[in-house]
Design an enzyme around this catalytic site. Structure first.
Site, mmCIF file in Angstrom:
data_model
loop_
_atom_site.group_PDB
_atom_site.id
_atom_site.type_symbol
_atom_site.label_atom_id
_atom_site.label_comp_id
_atom_site.label_asym_id
_atom_site.label_seq_id
_atom_site.Cartn_x
_atom_site.Cartn_y
_atom_site.Cartn_z
ATOM 1 N N LYS A 124 0.821 -0.906 -0.108
ATOM 2 C CA LYS A 124 -0.012 -0.324 -0.131
ATOM 3 C C LYS A 124 0.901 1.169 -0.298
ATOM 4 C CE LYS A 124 -1.687 2.529 2.733
ATOM 5 N NZ LYS A 124 -0.775 4.017 3.106
ATOM 6 N N THR A 182 3.590 6.723 2.824
ATOM 7 C CA THR A 182 3.605 5.500 4.193
ATOM 8 C C THR A 182 3.314 4.690 2.897
ATOM 9 O OG1 THR A 182 2.700 7.264 4.669
ATOM 10 C CG2 THR A 182 2.166 5.478 5.697
#
EC number: 2.3.1.35
Length: 463
Positions: A220, A231
């Site tokens: 992700k 992130t």
């Protein structure tokens, strides 16, 4: 500022609104649907789930707890962010791996919606509670947790830990090995991602071509992406038998040429983690775990893992926040791999290069500028009179038959067909080749462009 100017600014502020939210389940952008697999071959002994608990109050239905489990103790390894403000789950996962010497890992528990970063001792306590709850729900009775922990989302906010702890038994009940279960799990770790990043593959090893193993994984990330780690989360699982020390070195090497070779915006997150579990469930009982770096099996698995990690990392770039282009930066004939990688990374994080690409402007001067200010390269790594820059159309480009578009040859600018350059830059995929002419090493970094939407997304991220 004049009264009229102040009035204009105030009126603009009142009328200009920004809004962004990641697509809800089932609303993957049409252009991204081709990257989402409709089936897969997943490693034996692993079950996964993605369930909704509502970490963010605004999330009414999307899965936000992911649970990846092995039905037997697995060897595990992870590579973590080098950001000085390391999130609580990074601290806890590192401690779990160190206390177990990378062995006896049963699961990875992940939440999206809150990064649990810069949350003090309370955040560490929450991450420990997640690891302990995931360990207990699998029936483990060891004093130390056997689960890794990951979190992703907004920095500086405490987890709604009671919701998460109540959701872990729910995640355990939903465990399954089907493609849909893996897809739900990949969805559960999304934040501003527009599509779930999931992949799987099969492979054999030279020592036993009759045994087929599987490797699956998900990643992700769409923003705050830059190496070391950048992130970004990644979770890989294989049923091949890999010894714990070898697994760590294999993952570190693969990450160096994949997740540490991408850049979206030049920001290294507080939470970045890429982990791998290897449970050996696909191996005959007589097969010993791979442990010798000099063995053919080690080399074969290293190549498979690196290629697979590159695919997952490239999916992150393809989903860059607001991105319209996927760009491969190939630095060739460099004096060392390290120099080549640093130069490619310097270009990849240049806002001026990225905005030029978005604007379909073949502004090679910005590329040269980024090469020229690259920090930490060796003396003589860049010689202006030997430097070449070209745009290369990809295999699916409408301009592929026109060949390479040379912009700079041995330091001399070329006459550029601006119409052709603009047409080439309309493609979703582009390769930029930088030939330094100072050696024989090369490195590749993948990046994307900067669009107006990047500012919109990140201007509204917390709300």
């Amino acid at each position: 500022m004049s009264s009229l100017a102040k009035l204009t600014v105030r009126n603009f502020a009142r009328t200009f609104t920004r809004s962004y939210s990641a697509p809800t389940e089932g609303s993957i952008p049409h252009a991204k649907q081709k990257y989402v697999p409709s089936s897969g071959t997943y490693p034996k002994g692993f079950s996964v789930s993605g369930v909704h608990v509502g970490v963010k109050p605004s999330n009414k239905s999307k899965p936000d707890i992911a649970f990846i489990t092995s039905d037997r103790p697995a060897n595990g390894a992870a590579v973590f962010t080098t950001n000085k403000f390391q999130a609580a789950p990074v601290q806890v996962s590192r401690k779990v791996l160190e206390s177990r010497n990378g062995a006896g890992i049963r699961s990875v528990i992940i939440n999206s919606g809150c990064a649990n970063a810069v949350t003090g001792n309370g955040g560490v306590e929450d991450a420990n509670k997640m690891a302990e709850a995931a360990t207990a729900v699998l029936g483990e009775t060891d004093a130390s947790p056997s689960s890794l922990v990951m979190s992703t989302g907004v920095i500086g906010q405490r987890l709604p830990i009671d919701k998460i702890l109540a959701g872990i038994p729910k995640a355990n009940s939903a465990l399954d090995s089907s493609h849909q279960a893996w897809m739900n799990t990949a969805r559960a770790i999304m934040t501003t991602d527009t599509f779930p990043k999931l992949a799987s593959t099969t492979f054999t090893l030279p020592s036993d071509a009759s045994t087929t193993y599987s490797l699956a994984g998900m990643s992700k990330g769409a923003g705050m992406i830059h190496p070391n780690m950048a992130t970004l989360l990644g979770i890989l699982a294989t049923d091949a038998p890999i010894a714990a020390p070898a697994l760590h070195s294999l993952l570190t090497s693969a990450v160096g040429r994949s997740f540490n070779s991408i850049s979206i915006d030049g920001d290294t997150s507080t939470n970045d983690t890429v982990a791998i579990l290897a449970n050996g469930a696909g191996a005959p009982s007589s097969v010993k775990p791979i442990s010798d770096p000099a063995s053919a099996d080690y080399a074969a698995f290293a190549a498979t893992l690196t290629s697979f990690a590159q695919h997952l990392a490239q999916l992150v770039v393809r989903d860059g926040e607001g991105a319209t282009k996927f760009v491969q930066l190939s630095v060739r004939n460099a004096s060392s791999y390290d120099d080549a990688h640093k130069i490619a990374s310097s270009i990849a994080r240049s806002p001026l290069v990225k905005t030029a690409l978005y604007g379909k402007d073949a502004n090679w001067g910005r590329i040269l500028c980024a090469i020229g200010y690259t920090a930490g390269i060796s003396d003589g790594a860049v010689v202006p009179e030997k430097t070449n820059v070209s745009f290369v159309p990809t295999a699916n480009s409408a301009t592929k038959d026109q060949g390479v578009l040379k912009l700079l040859v041995d330091g001399e600018p070329q006459t550029v067909d601006e119409a052709r350059a603009a047409r080439l830059l309309e493609d979703e995929d582009l390769e930029v080749v930088i030939d330094l002419g100072t050696g024989s090493e090369e490195a590749t970094v993948w990046t994307c462009d900067f669009s107006h939407e990047y500012v919109t997304i990140n201007g509204d991220y917390r709300t």
